[in-house]
Write a protein that holds these residues in place. Structure first.
Motif, PDB file in Angstrom:
ATOM      1  N   PRO A  41       2.344  12.597   5.375  1.00 32.23           N
ATOM      2  CA  PRO A  41       2.753  11.956   4.112  1.00 32.23           C
ATOM      3  C   PRO A  41       3.934  12.661   3.442  1.00 32.23           C
ATOM      4  N   PRO A  60       0.802  -1.231   0.000  1.00 32.50           N
ATOM      5  CA  PRO A  60       0.000   0.000   0.000  1.00 32.50           C
ATOM      6  C   PRO A  60       0.831   1.275   0.000  1.00 32.50           C
ATOM      7  N   HIS A  61       1.984   1.264   0.715  1.00 35.82           N
ATOM      8  CA  HIS A  61       2.712   2.532   0.830  1.00 35.82           C
ATOM      9  C   HIS A  61       3.461   2.879  -0.437  1.00 35.82           C
ATOM     10  N   LEU A  63      -1.656   6.338  -3.356  1.00 35.88           N
ATOM     11  CA  LEU A  63      -3.083   6.645  -3.414  1.00 35.88           C
ATOM     12  C   LEU A  63      -3.490   7.281  -2.089  1.00 35.88           C
ATOM     13  N   ALA A  75      -4.962  13.590   2.898  1.00 34.20           N
ATOM     14  CA  ALA A  75      -5.018  12.615   1.815  1.00 34.20           C
ATOM     15  C   ALA A  75      -4.651  13.207   0.458  1.00 34.20           C
ATOM     16  N   PHE A  82      -0.100  15.157  -0.698  1.00 29.90           N
ATOM     17  CA  PHE A  82       1.064  14.591  -1.383  1.00 29.90           C
ATOM     18  C   PHE A  82       0.764  14.296  -2.854  1.00 29.90           C
TER      19      PHE A  82
END
Ligand SMILES: Nc1ncnc2c1ncn2[C@@H]1O[C@H](COP(=O)(O)OP(=O)(O)OP(=O)(O)O)[C@@H](O)[C@H]1O
Ligand SMILES: [Mg+2]
Lengths: 384, 296
Positions: free
Chosen positions: A125, A98-99, A103, A173, A176
Motif C-alpha cells: 500500500p 475502493p482504492h 480504508l 492493512a 498506510f
C-alpha cells in the motif's frame, strides 16, 4: 434505530484520551438507511443506519447470512449501494471507488499476495501511494514490530503459520494509516488458542493506533471480548445496538437474548399489564426498568432470565419474598469445570431451561422437583 | 519379543516397490522402442559410423540454407506464439469469468480445429485464404487489394496459431482459474486502481501459465510440416520441410540426423531456459507427451 437504551459514548474514548491525546486518527463512519438488494427474496442489507464514532471498536455481530459482510463490503466499496448513503467524516463516499476510500481491510483468508515476501506485502500500500523508498523501509519495520513479526521480512506468506499470516495482513492493512480498519471474520480460520491470542493483539493494536475498527464476526464471545459497541444483525437489519453489557444484560428482543449467552425464556400470552404478568398459573412482578420498549410495540413478549440469575430451592416456602418463581424439574446436569449447569424442565409445559450452581452444591439430583426463583429486577421483558 | 510383529509389515513394504516397477514396465518398453531407439539411431547416423565424422554438423552451419531456414522457423514460431498469447490470454480470462455452460462452449470452440483432420483443416484454410477467397475479397471491399495470405509465411502463421491455440489456452485457463480473486479486492482496498491491481497482482500470478503456454506453442511450432507445405511456399520452407526433404528426397540420413539433433538440442535448451521463468516441469511433461502429435 429502535433501540431504547441510552446512547453512551464509546467506552474506548476516555481511556485513549488519557493515554495518547494527540494520536486520534479515527474517523467517523455514518451509514444512513443503507440498503443492498441482490434481487433475492429480501434485501441482504435493509435500511441500516449506524454511526460509528472516531476511534470506536464497532462489531457487526449476527448469524450467517444476516448481511454483516455485505455491510462491510459496502463501506469498503466492494459492493455498490442500492440506496442510502455512507459518509466518512461527513463526506459522502458512496460513489468513490475502493482504492480511493483509504480504508484498511482484513479478510478471513488473509488475502496475502503469494508472489511477494512479507516485507513486500506490507510495503504494497505504501508503494501504491508513492512513498519514498527509505520511508517505506522504516514504516514496514515499524509495523512488523507492532505485530511482533520482526525478522520474517523475507519469508513468503506460505512459509508462515495461519496466525502469522493474519498478522502480516494486519500489518499491511494498517501501515498506510487508513481512516478506519475493516475486519471480516479475521480470526475464524484460526484455532481456539491462537484466536484468543490474536484477539488481545487486535485490542492492543486498536489501542495503540487509535483508529476506528469495524469488526465482523458471528462469534458472540469474540464480539463481547473486543467491542466498544455491538450492532447485532438479523436478516439484514440491526436488531439491537449497544455495548456488550447492554446487549447481555438488557436485550430488547428474544433474538438478542438467545444470540448472546444462555437464557431461560418464558413466552407470554397476555403481555404485561401494569406491574404484573402471568405465565401458566403463576403471576410475576414486573420491574418497569426491565421492560424493553420493543416488547411494548411487539405483538408477543417473553420474560428472559439468565441462568446465573436463577436460584434453586426445594420448596416454594423457601423462595425469598418479592421474588418471582416457577416449579421445575432437574432433567440433566453438566459439569463445566468451574461450575455445574442444571438442565431444567420449567413449569407444566416443561420448557427447557438452565441454572448455574457451584460444583460443590449437591442439593439436587437429576429427576428432583425444584423451585426456580429470581428477583424481578434480574429478569428482562423482551419482544418475542 | 515382538520382532515377528515388527518384521511382518517391513517384509511386505519391501515387496511393494518391485510390483510397482512391473506396472510401469510396459510404458518403459514402449518409450524405449518408439522414442529412445529411433533417437539413438538418428544420433548414430548423424556421425556416419564408419567414418565417425562431425562434418554433417559443421555443414549445417556452413551450407547457407540450414541456418536461414532455422532462423525463419524460429521467427515464425515466435510470431505464432505471440499471436496465440494475445488471443489466448483474454480468451482464457473470459473462460474463468463465465458460467459453467458458457465455459464448456468456449472450450469446445477452441478444441474443434484440434479434433478435425489435418488435411481437412489445411484445405479449408486454402479456400479461405487464397486469391479470390473471402479474406482477399473482404480486404478488396475495404479498398486494400492484394491481401493474399496464401503461399507465404503469413498464411502458415494464421493456420498454425489456430491449431495451437488450445495449447496456449488450456494451461492459461488452469492457472488463471486458480488465482484467488479476493487478492484483487485486497489490492483495490490497499490503494490499487483496477489496472494496477491487474498488473501488480493478477499478472505476476498468471506468469507460470503464460510461460507454460508459450513454451508449448513455440516448441510445437518448430515441428510443423504439413501446414507450411500446403499453405506456404517452397521458397519459404521451414525446418521440418528441410528435414523431410533430406530424408525422403535426398536420402541424406546423416545430414537429416544431424539437423534433427540440432533442433532437439535447441528446443531442450530453450525449455530449460524458460523453466527458470516460472514455467513448470509439468509444462515440459506436456511438451513431451503432445510433441509427436503436434507434427501436423
Ligand atoms: N454477491 C452476492 N450475490 C447475491 N447474493 C449475495 C451476494 N453476497 C451476499 N449475498 C446474500 O446476501 C445475504 C447476506 O450475505 P452476507 O455475506 O452479508 O452475510 P454474513 O452476515 O456475512 O454471513 P456469514 O456469517 O455467513 O459470512 C445472504 O443471503 C447472501 O446469500
Ligand atoms: Mg460474512
Amino acid at each position: 434505530m429502535t433501540d431504547t437504551t441510552a446512547r453512551t459514548a464509546p467506552a474506548g474514548t476516555p481511556e485513549s484520551e488519557a493515554g495518547q491525546p494527540a494520536e486520534r486518527r479515527g474517523t467517523q463512519i455514518r451509514l444512513s438507511a443503507v440498503t443492498k438488494d441482490f434481487g433475492l427474496a429480501a434485501p441482504a442489507v435493509d435500511e441500516v443506519s449506524l454511526t460509528i464514532e472516531p476511534g470506536e471498536f464497532m462489531t457487526l455481530l449476527g448469524p450467517s447470512g444476516s448481511g454483516k459482510t455485505t455491510t462491510l463490503n459496502l463501506i469498503a466499496g466492494f459492493e455498490t449501494l442500492t440506496s442510502g448513503t455512507i459518509e466518512i467524516d461527513g463526506h459522502d463516499i458512496g460513489r468513490l471507488p475502493p482504492h480511493k476510500r483509504e480504508l484498511g481491510m482484513l479478510f478471513q483468508n488473509y488475502a496475502l499476495f503469494p508472489h511477494l515476501t512479507v516485507a513486500q506485502n506490507v510495503a504494497y500500500p505504501l508503494r501504491e501511494r508513492r512513498v519514498p523508498k527509505a520511508e517505506i523501509a522504516a514504516r514496514v519495520a515499524e509495523v512488523l514490530e507492532l505485530v511482533q513479526l520482526t525478522g520474517r521480512d523475507h519469508n513468503h506468506p506460505t512459509q508462515l503459520s495461519g496466525g502469522q499470516q493474519q498478522r502480516v495482513a494486519l500489518a499491511r492493512a494498517i501501515v498506510f494509516h487508513p481512516k478506519a480498519l475493516l475486519l471480516d471474520e479475521p480470526l475464524s480460520a484460526l484455532d481456539r488458542n491462537l484466536r484468543g491470542a490474536l484477539q488481545s493483539e487486535i485490542r492492543r493494536i486498536h489501542r495503540e493506533v487509535g483508529s476506528t475498527f469495524v469488526f465482523v464476526t458471528h462469534d458472540q464471545e469474540e464480539a463481547m471480548n473486543l467491542s466498544d459497541r455491538i450492532a447485532l444483525f438479523n436478516q439484514g437489519r440491526i436488531e439491537q445496538l449497544g455495548s456488550p453489557e447492554q446487549l447481555y444484560d438488557a436485550p430488547d428482543t428474544l433474538f438478542a437474548a438467545r444470540f448472546l449467552g444462555d437464557s431461560n425464556v418464558f413466552e407470554l400470552e397476555g403481555g404485561v399489564t401494569g406491574d404484573t404478568t402471568r405465565w401458566e398459573d403463576r403471576a410475576w412482578r414486573v420491574d418497569a426498568a426491565t421492560v424493553s420498549r420493543r416488547s411494548g410495540v411487539a405483538e408477543r413478549a417473553a420474560v428472559v432470565v439468565r441462568p446465573e440469575n436463577l436460584g434453586l430451592v426445594a420448596d416454594e416456602k423457601d423462595v425469598p419474598s418479592g421474588a418471582n418463581w416457577v416449579r421445575a424439574r432437574v432433567r440433566d446436569q453438566e459439569f463445566m469445570g468451574s461450575y455445574r449447569t442444571l438442565q431444567l424442565a420449567l413449569g407444566g409445559q416443561e420448557r427447557p431451561g438452565r441454572a448455574r450452581v457451584s460444583t460443590s452444591d449437591a442439593s439436587f439430583a437429576v429427576g428432583d422437583p425444584v423451585v426456580a426463583w429470581w428477583r424481578p429486577e434480574r429478569q428482562r421483558i423482551v419482544a418475542a | 519379543m515382538t520382532t515377528d510383529l515388527l518384521d511382518l509389515p517391513r517384509r511386505s513394504e519391501r515387496r511393494r516397490p518391485d510390483a510397482n516397477w512391473l506396472l510401469v514396465l510396459p510404458a518403459i518398453v514402449l518409450v524405449t522402442a518408439v522414442l529412445l531407439v529411433p533417437l539413438g539411431q538418428s544420433l548414430v547416423r548423424s556421425v556416419d559410423p564408419p567414418s565417425w565424422t562431425l562434418e554433417h554438423y559443421l555443414s549445417l552451419f556452413t551450407d547457407g540454407v540450414t541456418l536461414k531456414v532455422l532462423g525463419r522457423t524460429a521467427v515464425t514460431a515466435a510470431i505464432v506464439t505471440v499471436c496465440a498469447f494475445l488471443i489466448g490470454y483474454p480468451y482464457a480470462y473470459l473462460m474463468t469469468r463465465v458460467g459453467p455452460r458458457a465455459r464448456s462452449l468456449l472450450l469446445v470452440v477452441v478444441l474443434v480445429p484440434f479434433w478435425t483432420s489435418v488435411m481437412a483443416r489445411n484445405f479449408a484454410w486454402i479456400v479461405i485464404l487464397q486469391r479470390g477467397g473471402p479474406v482477399n475479397s473482404f480486404f478488396e471491399f475495404l479498398g486494400i487489394p492484394g491481401v493474399v495470405p496464401y503461399g507465404n509465411v503469413s498464411g502458415v502463421t494464421i493456420a498454425m496459431t489456430q491449431v495451437l491455440l488450445p495449447f496456449m489456452i488450456l494451461p492459461l485457463f488452469s492457472t488463471l482459474g486458480s488465482i484467488d480473486r479476493r487478492l484483487l479486492l485486497a489490492a483495490r482496498g490497499l490503494g490499487s486502481s483496477p489496472l494496477a491491481a491487474f498488473w501488480k497482482v493478477f499478472w505476476p500470478l498468471s506468469r507460470g501459465g503464460v510461460v507454460a503456454g508459450m513454451m508449448l506453442v513455440f516448441t510445437l511450432s518448430l515441428g510443423f510440416y504439413v501446414t507450411p507445405a500446403l499453405l506456404g511456399s517452397p521458397q519459404e520452407s521451414l525446418i521440418a520441410q528441410l528435414l523431410g526433404q533430406r530424408t525422403t528426397q535426398l536420402l541424406d540420413f546423416a545430414g537429416a540426423g544431424a539437423l534433427g539433433i540440432l533442433v532437439l538440442v535447441t528446443t531442450l535448451l530453450l525449455v530449460a531456459w524458460a523453466n527458470r521463468f516460472g514455467g513448470t516441469v509439468s509444462a515440459i511433461g506436456v511438451v513431451a507427451t503432445t510433441g509427436s502429435k503436434g507434427r501436423s
